[in-house]
Design an enzyme around this catalytic site. Sequence first.
Site, PDB file in Angstrom:
ATOM      1  N   SER A 153       0.907  -0.885   0.133  1.00  0.00           N
ATOM      2  CA  SER A 153       0.100   0.128  -0.192  1.00  0.00           C
ATOM      3  C   SER A 153       0.666   1.469  -0.214  1.00  0.00           C
ATOM      4  O   SER A 153       2.125   1.160   0.136  1.00  0.00           O
ATOM      5  CB  SER A 153      -0.788   0.081   0.955  1.00  0.00           C
ATOM      6  N   TYR A 166      -2.856  -0.638  10.610  1.00  0.00           N
ATOM      7  CA  TYR A 166      -3.143  -1.634   8.614  1.00  0.00           C
ATOM      8  C   TYR A 166      -1.727  -0.836   7.790  1.00  0.00           C
ATOM      9  O   TYR A 166      -0.718  -1.523   7.584  1.00  0.00           O
ATOM     10  CB  TYR A 166      -4.315  -0.210   7.671  1.00  0.00           C
TER      11      TYR A 166
END
Length: 279
Positions: A153, A166
């Site tokens: 990401s 995350y």
Amino acid sequence: MDRVRGKVAFISGIARGQGRSHAVALAREGADIIGFDLCDEHVGYPLAREADLAETVRLVEEAGGRIVAERADSRDLDAVTAVLKKGIERFGRVDIAVPNAGVVSYNPIWEWSTEQFRNVLDTNLIGVWHVVKAAMPHMVEAGSGGSFIFTGSVASLKGCPNTGAYEISKHGVVGLMRLVAMEGATHNIRSNIICPTNVRTGMIDNAQTIGLFVPDNPQATLDDAAPAFATMNMLPIPWVTAQDISNGVVFLASDEARYITSVVLPIDAGSSDTISMGG
């Protein structure tokens, strides 16, 4: 249409979103697919269901591929190993591994509960390692190399407010990718990671994520949030599509990338170099 002909890909989180897109894209290019998805639970937004997994099977077969698809939890090593075993019994090998399953949750770091924090880390990092642990011994034993393609990401590369575990997990996956590249190199096993900006899937198209970007409108849709999402990117777009990421997966899985390993590949519309994050 034959860039991965004769290869077998093992993919986690295939019931929808990026995982489904990767499975269909690889099948279209000639690969057989072994995959699994949890098809259960709720993490602040709804996850895939069994009907979604059945639709992935239909789409892979429509694309000309064969598939073994099961329900399994990436946090459960025995379940992950059992799915791969069933797939290898049918297809005889595994050449490509795409540890894709992941979840997101939002809070300032001091407001995360222990349960919330562990669930994200266990899915996004431990679950990813479980795919490595299941697949890598088969690649080593077969002696014909392999390709791991991790799902990172922009949060693997920079700080992203409110993402907590995350972001930590996605930074950790970069380290795991590099270890697999180093330790797999003598076996001709390559390892790379794709780091997207926001991808238009169920992970962002839900009330939890939309509310982070449009906090003053509880009825907002994802399209209402598009201007805020666009502030994250250098290019004038709010998000990319799952197919944009699948294009990178197919390339890294193919022999076109046979000497590419230990690479962090942003497919992020310039997001990793923007000064501030939206939301």
